[in-house]
Scaffold this motif. Sequence first.
Motif, PDB file in Angstrom:
ATOM      1  N   THR A   5       0.807  -1.218   0.000  1.00  0.00           N
ATOM      2  CA  THR A   5       0.000   0.000   0.000  1.00  0.00           C
ATOM      3  C   THR A   5       0.837   1.264   0.000  1.00  0.00           C
ATOM      4  O   THR A   5       0.307   2.346  -0.167  1.00  0.00           O
ATOM      5  CB  THR A   5      -0.960   0.011   1.210  1.00  0.00           C
ATOM      6  OG1 THR A   5      -0.192  -0.136   2.408  1.00  0.00           O
ATOM      7  CG2 THR A   5      -1.988  -1.090   1.101  1.00  0.00           C
ATOM      8  N   ASP A   6       2.133   1.136   0.166  1.00  0.00           N
ATOM      9  CA  ASP A   6       2.999   2.310   0.140  1.00  0.00           C
ATOM     10  C   ASP A   6       3.475   2.637  -1.278  1.00  0.00           C
ATOM     11  O   ASP A   6       4.126   3.649  -1.498  1.00  0.00           O
ATOM     12  CB  ASP A   6       4.209   2.113   1.067  1.00  0.00           C
ATOM     13  CG  ASP A   6       5.071   0.921   0.667  1.00  0.00           C
ATOM     14  OD1 ASP A   6       4.524  -0.040   0.088  1.00  0.00           O
ATOM     15  OD2 ASP A   6       6.281   0.952   0.949  1.00  0.00           O
ATOM     16  N   ASN A   7       3.130   1.805  -2.243  1.00  0.00           N
ATOM     17  CA  ASN A   7       3.518   2.032  -3.631  1.00  0.00           C
ATOM     18  C   ASN A   7       2.268   2.429  -4.422  1.00  0.00           C
ATOM     19  O   ASN A   7       1.434   1.583  -4.755  1.00  0.00           O
ATOM     20  CB  ASN A   7       4.163   0.771  -4.203  1.00  0.00           C
ATOM     21  CG  ASN A   7       4.735   0.985  -5.583  1.00  0.00           C
ATOM     22  OD1 ASN A   7       4.171   1.698  -6.407  1.00  0.00           O
ATOM     23  ND2 ASN A   7       5.860   0.346  -5.857  1.00  0.00           N
ATOM     24  N   ALA A   8       2.149   3.723  -4.715  1.00  0.00           N
ATOM     25  CA  ALA A   8       0.950   4.251  -5.372  1.00  0.00           C
ATOM     26  C   ALA A   8       0.706   3.602  -6.733  1.00  0.00           C
ATOM     27  O   ALA A   8      -0.441   3.364  -7.104  1.00  0.00           O
ATOM     28  CB  ALA A   8       1.058   5.764  -5.520  1.00  0.00           C
ATOM     29  N   VAL A   9       1.741   3.303  -7.466  1.00  0.00           N
ATOM     30  CA  VAL A   9       1.588   2.690  -8.790  1.00  0.00           C
ATOM     31  C   VAL A   9       0.943   1.317  -8.666  1.00  0.00           C
ATOM     32  O   VAL A   9       0.029   0.979  -9.420  1.00  0.00           O
ATOM     33  CB  VAL A   9       2.942   2.607  -9.525  1.00  0.00           C
ATOM     34  CG1 VAL A   9       2.829   1.805 -10.807  1.00  0.00           C
ATOM     35  CG2 VAL A   9       3.480   3.997  -9.820  1.00  0.00           C
ATOM     36  N   LEU A  10       1.404   0.541  -7.707  1.00  0.00           N
ATOM     37  CA  LEU A  10       0.832  -0.789  -7.506  1.00  0.00           C
ATOM     38  C   LEU A  10      -0.614  -0.707  -7.032  1.00  0.00           C
ATOM     39  O   LEU A  10      -1.459  -1.493  -7.483  1.00  0.00           O
ATOM     40  CB  LEU A  10       1.674  -1.593  -6.506  1.00  0.00           C
ATOM     41  CG  LEU A  10       3.097  -1.936  -6.934  1.00  0.00           C
ATOM     42  CD1 LEU A  10       3.802  -2.720  -5.832  1.00  0.00           C
ATOM     43  CD2 LEU A  10       3.113  -2.694  -8.237  1.00  0.00           C
ATOM     44  N   VAL A  11      -0.913   0.224  -6.156  1.00  0.00           N
ATOM     45  CA  VAL A  11      -2.274   0.374  -5.640  1.00  0.00           C
ATOM     46  C   VAL A  11      -3.224   0.792  -6.768  1.00  0.00           C
ATOM     47  O   VAL A  11      -4.292   0.204  -6.946  1.00  0.00           O
ATOM     48  CB  VAL A  11      -2.321   1.393  -4.480  1.00  0.00           C
ATOM     49  CG1 VAL A  11      -3.756   1.725  -4.103  1.00  0.00           C
ATOM     50  CG2 VAL A  11      -1.561   0.857  -3.273  1.00  0.00           C
ATOM     51  N   ALA A  49       0.654  -7.744 -12.789  1.00  0.00           N
ATOM     52  CA  ALA A  49       1.528  -8.890 -12.527  1.00  0.00           C
ATOM     53  C   ALA A  49       2.982  -8.538 -12.821  1.00  0.00           C
ATOM     54  O   ALA A  49       3.878  -8.845 -12.034  1.00  0.00           O
ATOM     55  CB  ALA A  49       1.089 -10.086 -13.369  1.00  0.00           C
ATOM     56  N   ASN A  50       3.202  -7.855 -13.934  1.00  0.00           N
ATOM     57  CA  ASN A  50       4.568  -7.471 -14.293  1.00  0.00           C
ATOM     58  C   ASN A  50       5.110  -6.357 -13.404  1.00  0.00           C
ATOM     59  O   ASN A  50       6.301  -6.355 -13.077  1.00  0.00           O
ATOM     60  CB  ASN A  50       4.630  -7.084 -15.770  1.00  0.00           C
ATOM     61  CG  ASN A  50       4.674  -8.298 -16.647  1.00  0.00           C
ATOM     62  OD1 ASN A  50       5.667  -9.001 -16.699  1.00  0.00           O
ATOM     63  ND2 ASN A  50       3.570  -8.574 -17.315  1.00  0.00           N
ATOM     64  N   LEU A  51       4.258  -5.433 -12.989  1.00  0.00           N
ATOM     65  CA  LEU A  51       4.705  -4.400 -12.053  1.00  0.00           C
ATOM     66  C   LEU A  51       5.134  -5.027 -10.734  1.00  0.00           C
ATOM     67  O   LEU A  51       6.147  -4.627 -10.148  1.00  0.00           O
ATOM     68  CB  LEU A  51       3.592  -3.378 -11.805  1.00  0.00           C
ATOM     69  CG  LEU A  51       3.229  -2.455 -12.958  1.00  0.00           C
ATOM     70  CD1 LEU A  51       2.029  -1.596 -12.590  1.00  0.00           C
ATOM     71  CD2 LEU A  51       4.409  -1.569 -13.346  1.00  0.00           C
ATOM     72  N   ASN A  52       4.368  -5.999 -10.277  1.00  0.00           N
ATOM     73  CA  ASN A  52       4.728  -6.677  -9.029  1.00  0.00           C
ATOM     74  C   ASN A  52       5.991  -7.504  -9.183  1.00  0.00           C
ATOM     75  O   ASN A  52       6.838  -7.523  -8.292  1.00  0.00           O
ATOM     76  CB  ASN A  52       3.564  -7.534  -8.535  1.00  0.00           C
ATOM     77  CG  ASN A  52       2.563  -6.715  -7.774  1.00  0.00           C
ATOM     78  OD1 ASN A  52       2.760  -6.427  -6.600  1.00  0.00           O
ATOM     79  ND2 ASN A  52       1.498  -6.300  -8.439  1.00  0.00           N
ATOM     80  N   GLU A  53       6.138  -8.174 -10.314  1.00  0.00           N
ATOM     81  CA  GLU A  53       7.369  -8.937 -10.550  1.00  0.00           C
ATOM     82  C   GLU A  53       8.581  -8.025 -10.588  1.00  0.00           C
ATOM     83  O   GLU A  53       9.662  -8.391 -10.128  1.00  0.00           O
ATOM     84  CB  GLU A  53       7.272  -9.713 -11.867  1.00  0.00           C
ATOM     85  CG  GLU A  53       6.451 -10.968 -11.777  1.00  0.00           C
ATOM     86  CD  GLU A  53       6.524 -11.778 -13.056  1.00  0.00           C
ATOM     87  OE1 GLU A  53       7.641 -11.996 -13.566  1.00  0.00           O
ATOM     88  OE2 GLU A  53       5.461 -12.175 -13.547  1.00  0.00           O
ATOM     89  N   ALA A  54       8.408  -6.829 -11.124  1.00  0.00           N
ATOM     90  CA  ALA A  54       9.519  -5.874 -11.199  1.00  0.00           C
ATOM     91  C   ALA A  54      10.027  -5.495  -9.810  1.00  0.00           C
ATOM     92  O   ALA A  54      11.211  -5.201  -9.635  1.00  0.00           O
ATOM     93  CB  ALA A  54       9.095  -4.627 -11.967  1.00  0.00           C
ATOM     94  N   GLN A  55       9.137  -5.529  -8.813  1.00  0.00           N
ATOM     95  CA  GLN A  55       9.540  -5.192  -7.451  1.00  0.00           C
ATOM     96  C   GLN A  55      10.553  -6.190  -6.895  1.00  0.00           C
ATOM     97  O   GLN A  55      11.311  -5.871  -5.987  1.00  0.00           O
ATOM     98  CB  GLN A  55       8.310  -5.132  -6.532  1.00  0.00           C
ATOM     99  CG  GLN A  55       7.249  -4.160  -6.981  1.00  0.00           C
ATOM    100  CD  GLN A  55       7.772  -2.768  -7.244  1.00  0.00           C
ATOM    101  OE1 GLN A  55       8.332  -2.139  -6.347  1.00  0.00           O
ATOM    102  NE2 GLN A  55       7.605  -2.286  -8.462  1.00  0.00           N
ATOM    103  N   ALA A  56      10.568  -7.396  -7.449  1.00  0.00           N
ATOM    104  CA  ALA A  56      11.494  -8.435  -6.988  1.00  0.00           C
ATOM    105  C   ALA A  56      12.566  -8.730  -8.031  1.00  0.00           C
ATOM    106  O   ALA A  56      13.150  -9.812  -8.039  1.00  0.00           O
ATOM    107  CB  ALA A  56      10.720  -9.703  -6.663  1.00  0.00           C
TER     108      ALA A  56
END
Length: 103
Positions: A5-11, A49-56
């Motif tokens: 929730t601290d990442n506005a793009v992901l939210v 899904a790709n935005l979240n994968e990019a976080q890792a």
Amino acid sequence: MKLQTDNAVLVLNYQFALHVVKLNQYLTTEKKEYVLSKQLLRSGTSIGANLNEAQAAISKKDFIAKMSIASKEAIEIGYWLNLLADSEYIDRNSVKTQAIFTE
């Protein structure tokens, strides 16, 4: 796993993906449209899904690759939304779909 929730793009993208899922449900149940709506669902949920994968990502190159795929999927969903609107499956100005076009 909980949404960051601290990442506005992901939210924001998660909210967009929920709109895509709901639009897909509407198209399949109300309009009996299955081909375009499936494409819409795939590209619309693939962005997040790709935005979240990019976080890792394991490297800067990996991060850029995932973000690039997310960008391409965002362009693709624009195509599907316009095609659905121009073929009159959805009305881009209706209250139900206006938000997804704005997002």
